[in-house]
Design a protein around this motif. Structure first.
Motif, mmCIF file in Angstrom:
data_model
loop_
_atom_site.group_PDB
_atom_site.id
_atom_site.type_symbol
_atom_site.label_atom_id
_atom_site.label_comp_id
_atom_site.label_asym_id
_atom_site.label_seq_id
_atom_site.Cartn_x
_atom_site.Cartn_y
_atom_site.Cartn_z
ATOM 1 N N ARG A 21 -18.801 27.841 -9.785
ATOM 2 C CA ARG A 21 -18.839 26.389 -9.913
ATOM 3 C C ARG A 21 -17.516 25.874 -9.367
ATOM 4 O O ARG A 21 -16.467 26.273 -9.829
ATOM 5 N N THR A 30 -19.839 32.565 -20.443
ATOM 6 C CA THR A 30 -20.662 31.453 -19.955
ATOM 7 C C THR A 30 -21.998 31.981 -19.448
ATOM 8 O O THR A 30 -23.057 31.437 -19.756
ATOM 9 N N ALA A 34 -26.048 31.552 -20.896
ATOM 10 C CA ALA A 34 -26.901 30.757 -20.000
ATOM 11 C C ALA A 34 -28.310 31.348 -19.906
ATOM 12 O O ALA A 34 -28.554 32.495 -20.270
ATOM 13 N N SER A 91 -30.011 27.952 -12.785
ATOM 14 C CA SER A 91 -29.048 28.350 -13.805
ATOM 15 C C SER A 91 -28.968 27.227 -14.827
ATOM 16 O O SER A 91 -28.660 26.082 -14.478
ATOM 17 N N ILE A 92 -29.227 27.551 -16.083
ATOM 18 C CA ILE A 92 -29.225 26.552 -17.152
ATOM 19 C C ILE A 92 -28.074 26.903 -18.084
ATOM 20 O O ILE A 92 -28.194 27.780 -18.945
ATOM 21 N N LEU A 93 -26.939 26.229 -17.888
ATOM 22 C CA LEU A 93 -25.758 26.537 -18.682
ATOM 23 C C LEU A 93 -25.824 25.852 -20.046
ATOM 24 O O LEU A 93 -25.433 26.419 -21.051
ATOM 25 N N ILE A 94 -26.321 24.625 -20.072
ATOM 26 C CA ILE A 94 -26.561 23.896 -21.321
ATOM 27 C C ILE A 94 -27.924 23.241 -21.178
ATOM 28 O O ILE A 94 -28.121 22.387 -20.317
ATOM 29 N N GLU A 97 -28.832 19.552 -20.114
ATOM 30 C CA GLU A 97 -27.621 18.836 -19.702
ATOM 31 C C GLU A 97 -26.971 19.411 -18.450
ATOM 32 O O GLU A 97 -26.505 18.680 -17.599
ATOM 33 N N ASP A 98 -26.901 20.716 -18.367
ATOM 34 C CA ASP A 98 -26.171 21.368 -17.282
ATOM 35 C C ASP A 98 -27.082 22.385 -16.608
ATOM 36 O O ASP A 98 -27.109 23.553 -16.978
ATOM 37 N N VAL A 99 -27.857 21.901 -15.632
ATOM 38 C CA VAL A 99 -28.833 22.726 -14.931
ATOM 39 C C VAL A 99 -28.524 22.676 -13.439
ATOM 40 O O VAL A 99 -28.411 21.603 -12.860
ATOM 41 N N ASP A 100 -28.351 23.840 -12.843
ATOM 42 C CA ASP A 100 -28.072 23.934 -11.405
ATOM 43 C C ASP A 100 -29.221 24.654 -10.722
ATOM 44 O O ASP A 100 -29.707 25.671 -11.215
#
Length: 116
Positions: A21, A30, A34, A91-94, A97-100
């Motif tokens: 990132r 992290t 995930a 990739s779903i980190l949160i 809220e935090d999806v790439d």
């Protein structure tokens, strides 16, 4: 992330991804927390996956920091057959809220000289 994934029909193997990132590798904690999804389609506009891997199928502890891997089986490459497909890694980190979503990854299956 990956530039392209190339296998032969009838070949199975682990495919690995390096996660960053802003040019910085993601930490092992992290990545461990995930969720990941990997999908292969005929065309990037398709809504149906020909091959799909959910988070439970990923090895998140592979080779230390910033890497995950997923296994593509021999049977899965046989079922797809030779051709060029498109793949994506989510990739779903949160959650929520935090999806790439990765860039489209060429997924190439070559004909094998050995008849599987």
């Amino acid at each position: 992330m990956a530039g392209e994934i190339e296998l032969k029909v009838g070949e199975g193997r682990w495919v690995s991804f390096t996660l960053t990132r802003g040019g910085v590798n993601l930490s092992a904690p992290t990545i461990a927390a995930a969720d990941f999804r990997f999908g292969v389609k005929n065309d990037e506009n398709d809504t149906t996956f020909l091959l799909f891997k959910d988070s439970g199928e990923f090895n998140k502890l592979y080779s230390g920091e910033s890497k995950v891997r997923v296994n593509i089986s021999r049977v899965e490459t046989l079922n797809l057959g030779p051709g060029t497909y498109v793949a994506e890694l989510e990739s779903i980190l949160i959650s929520g809220e935090d999806v790439d979503l990765s860039d489209t990854i060429p997924f190439i299956l070559r004909e094998s000289v050995i008849n599987p």
